[in-house]
Motif scaffolding. Structure first.
Motif, PDB file in Angstrom:
ATOM      1  N   GLU A 170       1.001  -7.538   2.111  1.00  0.00           N
ATOM      2  CA  GLU A 170       0.586  -8.634   1.228  1.00  0.00           C
ATOM      3  C   GLU A 170       0.216  -8.114  -0.158  1.00  0.00           C
ATOM      4  OE1 GLU A 170      -1.331 -11.786   4.441  1.00  0.00           O
ATOM      5  OE2 GLU A 170      -2.477 -10.018   3.832  1.00  0.00           O
ATOM      6  N   ILE A 171      -0.450  -6.960  -0.198  1.00  0.00           N
ATOM      7  CA  ILE A 171      -0.798  -6.367  -1.495  1.00  0.00           C
ATOM      8  C   ILE A 171       0.474  -5.978  -2.240  1.00  0.00           C
ATOM      9  CG2 ILE A 171      -1.943  -4.425  -2.636  1.00  0.00           C
ATOM     10  CD1 ILE A 171      -3.954  -4.393  -0.323  1.00  0.00           C
ATOM     11  N   ALA A 172       1.434  -5.398  -1.515  1.00  0.00           N
ATOM     12  CA  ALA A 172       2.698  -4.994  -2.137  1.00  0.00           C
ATOM     13  C   ALA A 172       3.422  -6.198  -2.722  1.00  0.00           C
ATOM     14  CB  ALA A 172       3.578  -4.289  -1.102  1.00  0.00           C
ATOM     15  N   ARG A 173       3.436  -7.305  -1.979  1.00  0.00           N
ATOM     16  CA  ARG A 173       4.110  -8.511  -2.457  1.00  0.00           C
ATOM     17  C   ARG A 173       3.428  -9.040  -3.716  1.00  0.00           C
ATOM     18  NH1 ARG A 173       3.341 -11.626   1.748  1.00  0.00           N
ATOM     19  NH2 ARG A 173       5.054 -10.665   2.891  1.00  0.00           N
ATOM     20  N   ARG A 174       2.101  -9.026  -3.715  1.00  0.00           N
ATOM     21  CA  ARG A 174       1.363  -9.521  -4.878  1.00  0.00           C
ATOM     22  C   ARG A 174       1.622  -8.665  -6.109  1.00  0.00           C
ATOM     23  NH1 ARG A 174      -5.133 -10.268  -4.846  1.00  0.00           N
ATOM     24  NH2 ARG A 174      -4.552 -12.157  -3.717  1.00  0.00           N
ATOM     25  N   LEU A 175       1.660  -7.344  -5.931  1.00  0.00           N
ATOM     26  CA  LEU A 175       1.788  -6.433  -7.071  1.00  0.00           C
ATOM     27  C   LEU A 175       3.239  -6.170  -7.457  1.00  0.00           C
ATOM     28  CD1 LEU A 175      -0.971  -3.781  -6.199  1.00  0.00           C
ATOM     29  CD2 LEU A 175      -1.173  -5.871  -7.550  1.00  0.00           C
ATOM     30  N   GLY A 176       4.175  -6.619  -6.617  1.00  0.00           N
ATOM     31  CA  GLY A 176       5.581  -6.390  -6.927  1.00  0.00           C
ATOM     32  C   GLY A 176       6.003  -4.948  -6.754  1.00  0.00           C
ATOM     33  N   VAL A 177       5.414  -4.276  -5.756  1.00  0.00           N
ATOM     34  CA  VAL A 177       5.756  -2.881  -5.478  1.00  0.00           C
ATOM     35  C   VAL A 177       6.119  -2.763  -4.002  1.00  0.00           C
ATOM     36  CG1 VAL A 177       4.225  -2.006  -7.282  1.00  0.00           C
ATOM     37  CG2 VAL A 177       3.348  -2.276  -4.953  1.00  0.00           C
ATOM     38  N   THR A 178       6.545  -1.582  -3.595  1.00  0.00           N
ATOM     39  CA  THR A 178       6.886  -1.378  -2.193  1.00  0.00           C
ATOM     40  C   THR A 178       5.624  -1.149  -1.369  1.00  0.00           C
ATOM     41  OG1 THR A 178       7.094   1.026  -2.379  1.00  0.00           O
ATOM     42  CG2 THR A 178       9.051  -0.300  -2.898  1.00  0.00           C
ATOM     43  N   GLU A 179       5.744  -1.379  -0.073  1.00  0.00           N
ATOM     44  CA  GLU A 179       4.614  -1.134   0.818  1.00  0.00           C
ATOM     45  C   GLU A 179       4.258   0.352   0.836  1.00  0.00           C
ATOM     46  OE1 GLU A 179       3.256  -2.165   5.421  1.00  0.00           O
ATOM     47  OE2 GLU A 179       5.193  -2.837   4.647  1.00  0.00           O
ATOM     48  N   ALA A 180       5.273   1.213   0.686  1.00  0.00           N
ATOM     49  CA  ALA A 180       5.022   2.659   0.647  1.00  0.00           C
ATOM     50  C   ALA A 180       4.144   3.025  -0.547  1.00  0.00           C
ATOM     51  CB  ALA A 180       6.343   3.417   0.585  1.00  0.00           C
ATOM     52  N   THR A 181       4.349   2.329  -1.673  1.00  0.00           N
ATOM     53  CA  THR A 181       3.524   2.590  -2.859  1.00  0.00           C
ATOM     54  C   THR A 181       2.073   2.212  -2.598  1.00  0.00           C
ATOM     55  OG1 THR A 181       5.393   2.247  -4.362  1.00  0.00           O
ATOM     56  CG2 THR A 181       3.186   2.001  -5.297  1.00  0.00           C
ATOM     57  N   VAL A 182       1.867   1.079  -1.938  1.00  0.00           N
ATOM     58  CA  VAL A 182       0.504   0.659  -1.603  1.00  0.00           C
ATOM     59  C   VAL A 182      -0.141   1.679  -0.670  1.00  0.00           C
ATOM     60  CG1 VAL A 182      -0.905  -1.106  -0.470  1.00  0.00           C
ATOM     61  CG2 VAL A 182       0.995  -1.783  -1.949  1.00  0.00           C
ATOM     62  N   LYS A 183       0.606   2.148   0.326  1.00  0.00           N
ATOM     63  CA  LYS A 183       0.073   3.145   1.256  1.00  0.00           C
ATOM     64  C   LYS A 183      -0.306   4.424   0.515  1.00  0.00           C
ATOM     65  CE  LYS A 183       2.530   1.609   5.409  1.00  0.00           C
ATOM     66  NZ  LYS A 183       3.561   1.969   6.429  1.00  0.00           N
ATOM     67  N   PHE A 184       0.494   4.789  -0.477  1.00  0.00           N
ATOM     68  CA  PHE A 184       0.196   5.978  -1.280  1.00  0.00           C
ATOM     69  C   PHE A 184      -1.142   5.816  -1.999  1.00  0.00           C
ATOM     70  CE2 PHE A 184       0.409   7.913  -5.555  1.00  0.00           C
ATOM     71  CZ  PHE A 184       0.448   9.249  -5.199  1.00  0.00           C
ATOM     72  N   HIS A 185      -1.358   4.636  -2.615  1.00  0.00           N
ATOM     73  CA  HIS A 185      -2.610   4.399  -3.337  1.00  0.00           C
ATOM     74  C   HIS A 185      -3.796   4.327  -2.376  1.00  0.00           C
ATOM     75  CE1 HIS A 185      -0.799   4.070  -7.205  1.00  0.00           C
ATOM     76  NE2 HIS A 185      -0.097   2.990  -6.919  1.00  0.00           N
ATOM     77  N   VAL A 186      -3.593   3.722  -1.208  1.00  0.00           N
ATOM     78  CA  VAL A 186      -4.672   3.661  -0.217  1.00  0.00           C
ATOM     79  C   VAL A 186      -5.063   5.072   0.209  1.00  0.00           C
ATOM     80  CG1 VAL A 186      -5.281   2.962   2.135  1.00  0.00           C
ATOM     81  CG2 VAL A 186      -4.121   1.346   0.623  1.00  0.00           C
ATOM     82  N   GLY A 187      -4.074   5.947   0.387  1.00  0.00           N
ATOM     83  CA  GLY A 187      -4.361   7.331   0.751  1.00  0.00           C
ATOM     84  C   GLY A 187      -5.204   8.030  -0.301  1.00  0.00           C
ATOM     85  N   LYS A 188      -4.877   7.799  -1.573  1.00  0.00           N
ATOM     86  CA  LYS A 188      -5.659   8.403  -2.652  1.00  0.00           C
ATOM     87  C   LYS A 188      -7.079   7.845  -2.664  1.00  0.00           C
ATOM     88  CE  LYS A 188      -3.942   9.321  -6.649  1.00  0.00           C
ATOM     89  NZ  LYS A 188      -3.325   9.169  -7.987  1.00  0.00           N
TER      90      LYS A 188
END
Length: 217
Positions: A170-188
């Motif tokens: 859902e965050i990826a859809r809102r931000l217009g990025v891939t789910e992998a990108t969101v996972k990367f930011h969550v990891g950081k």
């Protein structure tokens, strides 16, 4: 054959800056037993893994000055500090200057051990209530300058999604990025906040959001 004792910090060098001789000796014995090579002066080669200093006495400005001086003398070194008052007014200036471990002055050995392990791993260690306030201020942009740099713009957008309990998709859809990108930011974010996992990170922000709502009521 008797097994060797577990020494989790073997071959790690720690610079111990503790003015109280009795407390310094007690800490030195404890840290040595944990496997640290304990130093009381910066080595000539500058090779220190972590600095543990006592910011328990003196004003916030004095603490700020000591940390800034250490940053100049030992650039890039990881810092952990004992503080007597675990309050935002005391802790935030230290965090802004790059101290990664905030340890209560009366912390037990297990807490000191956990804090040092966390700092050496590149994560943040600070008492949970202060961590909630710290993240709350950054997310709300209540602090300027270095605080704005603690999280990137993308990380702050992900944080807002976590506060709303959105999934990574859902965050990826809102931000217009891939789910992998969101996972990367969550990891950081996990590494920066010291949260155990995504669920713990989300719970931390739920607590933070609840506190902000109560303050605004």
């Amino acid at each position: 054959m008797k097994p060797l004792p577990h020494r989790p910090f073997a071959r790690k060098r720690i610079l111990l800056l503790e003015p109280d001789p009795w407390r310094a000796e007690s800490l030195r014995q404890f840290l040595s037993a944990e496997g640290f090579e304990v130093l009381d002066q910066p080595p000539a080669d500058g090779g220190v893994d972590v600095v543990l200093l006592n910011l328990g006495s003196g004003s916030v400005e004095e603490a700020r000055s000591r940390v800034e001086r250490l940053r100049t003398e030992q650039p890039g070194v990881k810092l952990a500090a004992f503080v007597k008052a675990v309050e935002a007014e005391t802790v935030f200036p230290c965090l802004l200057l790059g101290v990664k471990g905030i340890v209560p002055f009366d912390a037990g050995r297990e807490e000191v051990r956990s804090a040092l392990a966390c700092v050496l791993d590149g994560s943040l260690w600070t008492p949970r209530p202060v961590l909630s306030q710290w993240i709350d201020r950054i997310v709300s942009m209540g602090l300027g300058g270095p605080a704005d740099q603690a999280f990137s713009a993308s990380e702050r957008r992900v944080l807002h999604g976590l506060q709303e309990e959105l999934s990574n998709k859902e965050i990826a859809r809102r931000l217009g990025v891939t789910e992998a990108t969101v996972k990367f930011h969550v990891g950081k974010l996990l590494r920066k906040t010291g949260a155990r996992d995504r669920r713990d990170l989300a719970r931390l922000f739920q607590e933070t959001a609840g506190g902000a709502a109560r303050r605004g009521a």
